[in-house]
Write an enzyme that holds these catalytic residues in place. Structure first.
Site, PDB file in Angstrom:
ATOM      1  N   HIS A 208      25.694 -36.158 -30.759  1.00 20.08           N
ATOM      2  CA  HIS A 208      26.817 -36.734 -31.508  1.00 20.08           C
ATOM      3  C   HIS A 208      28.049 -36.878 -30.623  1.00 20.08           C
ATOM      4  CE1 HIS A 208      27.769 -32.451 -31.520  1.00 20.08           C
ATOM      5  NE2 HIS A 208      29.010 -32.777 -31.816  1.00 20.08           N
TER       6      HIS A 208
ATOM      7  N   GLU B 174      33.503 -30.933 -39.401  1.00 21.95           N
ATOM      8  CA  GLU B 174      32.215 -30.925 -38.717  1.00 21.95           C
ATOM      9  C   GLU B 174      31.204 -31.818 -39.452  1.00 21.95           C
ATOM     10  OE1 GLU B 174      31.356 -30.024 -35.842  1.00 21.95           O
ATOM     11  OE2 GLU B 174      29.177 -29.965 -36.033  1.00 21.95           O
TER      12      GLU B 174
HETATM   13 MN    MN Z   1      30.681 -31.747 -30.941  1.00 27.14          MN
END
Ligand code: MN
Ligand code: MN
Length: 425
Positions: free
Chosen positions: A136, A204
């Site tokens: 990511h 997150e």
């Molecule tokens: Mn990260």
């Protein structure tokens, strides 16, 4: 060490058997703490005047959450020097819900949990052996420290050069915003780590994922871009993987051989923080300061790992450039934050708690336990800076110091004359 529920109950029962109420006991402890600020007699007089805590005044015959009071007595019964409300300075990862998936979990303390913390946010994550945090990237810079175990990390620069390394307990990594990266648990039991992002509202759950980029691009584009057929498109993950189990990787040497000339060697994205020589060491403890002067890639976030011996303090100071976000790793302590408008707040901290100090606000931290206290001071800056109150007082000419502090010069000059970071010297 966090006391268990059993020891908590045992302790509160022991207190209740005493003639004084438990709350009186806490009040007396606060009073004893006040002795640090002057003679006991003066403290008691001011205590009585300011807080009206004479006789039975602080007793609390109604319901109490004894577990919370044991963990954070100062939150409920502040020292008499506290005043007003400078806003929240405490939260705990142990109040933050874990998102658990096969392969590990994650939870976060952000501006949503600690609203004044607009500069930094923290994520605590666990990956079991072999498990990945899905490949990511994100809008914030990422600073991380390994808390337990071992992981393989990789990051690719926009020029296509890769960095690959294994990190162990006490090691850092830093990934700039937008650089794609990976984290994989290694060894028998994987790892647990802390991530710090330079956006207070970071989530997150809100990152750019490899799986979602390909799942939400049409099969025609995928075929033109990668040459993968429609049949192969249908085999790609239809939704995010996020945290998932996978086989352990090949050795670091083998993966480095695979990358060969594509391996980036001039930029190092990992750093051995716990193993470094302390930047400052006194009888009161040690500080390891890591900013872009020693860890050049870490341009957005600076850190200090502070160890305070039992009875020692992190001296009264402030940071002239930025707010402070803390992660408490081990031991017990108490922090007082003094900000403008005569507002001051004291809270107790335990392992896995998060602390916050508004930009420029004066603060100090005391080890209140019987073992070393270890915590991280985190800053959204490329350069660590602090101002020592003792050092400033030492540089005030006698008459200037005397006029402000109303003490005899001999008393004023008894204070340490330099920045010590940790006291006693
Ligand atoms: Mn990260
Ligand atoms: Mn500080």
């Amino acid at each position: 060490m966090i006391p268990t529920a059993e020891t908590e109950v045992a302790k509160s029962e022991e207190v209740e058997r005493k003639p004084l109420s438990r709350r009186m006991f806490v009040g007396a402890a606060a009073l004893a703490g006040a002795g640090l600020f002057g003679t006991q007699a003066v403290a008691q007089t001011r205590q009585e005047q300011l807080a009206g805590r004479k006789g039975n005044s602080a007793s609390d015959p109604g319901p109490e959450n004894k577990g919370l009071l044991e963990m954070n007595p100062s939150a409920n019964m502040p020292p008499f020097t506290d005043h007003g409300n400078p806003g929240p300075i405490w939260y705990s990862f142990d109040l933050a819900p874990k998102r658990v998936q096969a392969g590990g979990w994650t939870h976060q303390v952000t501006q949503r949990e600690l609203p004044p913390s607009r500069d930094l946010a923290g994520v605590n994550m666990r990956l079991t052996s072999g498990s990945f945090r899905e490949l990511h990237w994100h809008t914030a810079n990422e600073w991380a420290i390994m808390l337990s175990g071992k992981a393989r990390v990789s990051v690719m620069q926009p020029d296509g050069k890769m960095f690959l390394d294994d990190v162990e307990t006490g090691d850092l990594w830093y990934f700039p915003a937008g650089y794609p990266h990976s984290i994989q648990g290694l060894g028998e039991d994987g790892c647990e780590f802390l991530l710090v992002f330079d956006e207070g509202a970071f989530s997150e759950d809100d990152t750019f994922l490899l799986s979602e980029f390909v799942a939400h691009t049409s099969p025609e584009i995928i075929e033109k871009n990668m040459g993968w057929t429609r049949g192969q498109f249908d085999e790609l993950p239809p939704t995010e993987l996020y945290i998932f189990e996978a086989p352990l990787p090949d050795s670091l040497e083998a993966e480095k051989r695979f990358l060969g000339a594509n391996l980036e060697t001039e930029n190092k994205y990992t750093f051995k923080m716990a193993a470094m020589t302390p930047t400052k060491k006194t009888a009161g403890g040690e500080a390891r300061i890591v900013d872009s002067t020693v860890f050049p890639v870490s341009k957005g976030i600076a850190a200090a790992m502070v160890t305070i011996r039992p009875g020692g303090i992190r001296e009264m100071h402030w940071h002239p450039n930025v707010s402070e976000w803390q992660y408490w790793i081990k031991g017990k302590g108490r922090m007082t934050v003094v900000t403008t408008g005569a507002t001051a707040r004291t809270m107790d901290f335990n392992a896995n708690d998060v602390g916050y100090v508004p930009s420029m606000a004066g603060h100090s931290i005391e080890n209140t336990g019987t073992e070393d206290l270890v915590f991280l001071e985190m800053f959204k800056t490329d350069r660590y800076q602090d101002v020592s109150l003792n050092q400033w007082i030492a540089r005030m000419p006698d008459k200037m110091a005397q006029a402000h502090l109303k003490l005899a010069t001999a008393a004023i000059r008894k204070a340490p004359q330099e920045k010590n970071v940790l006291l006693p010297r």
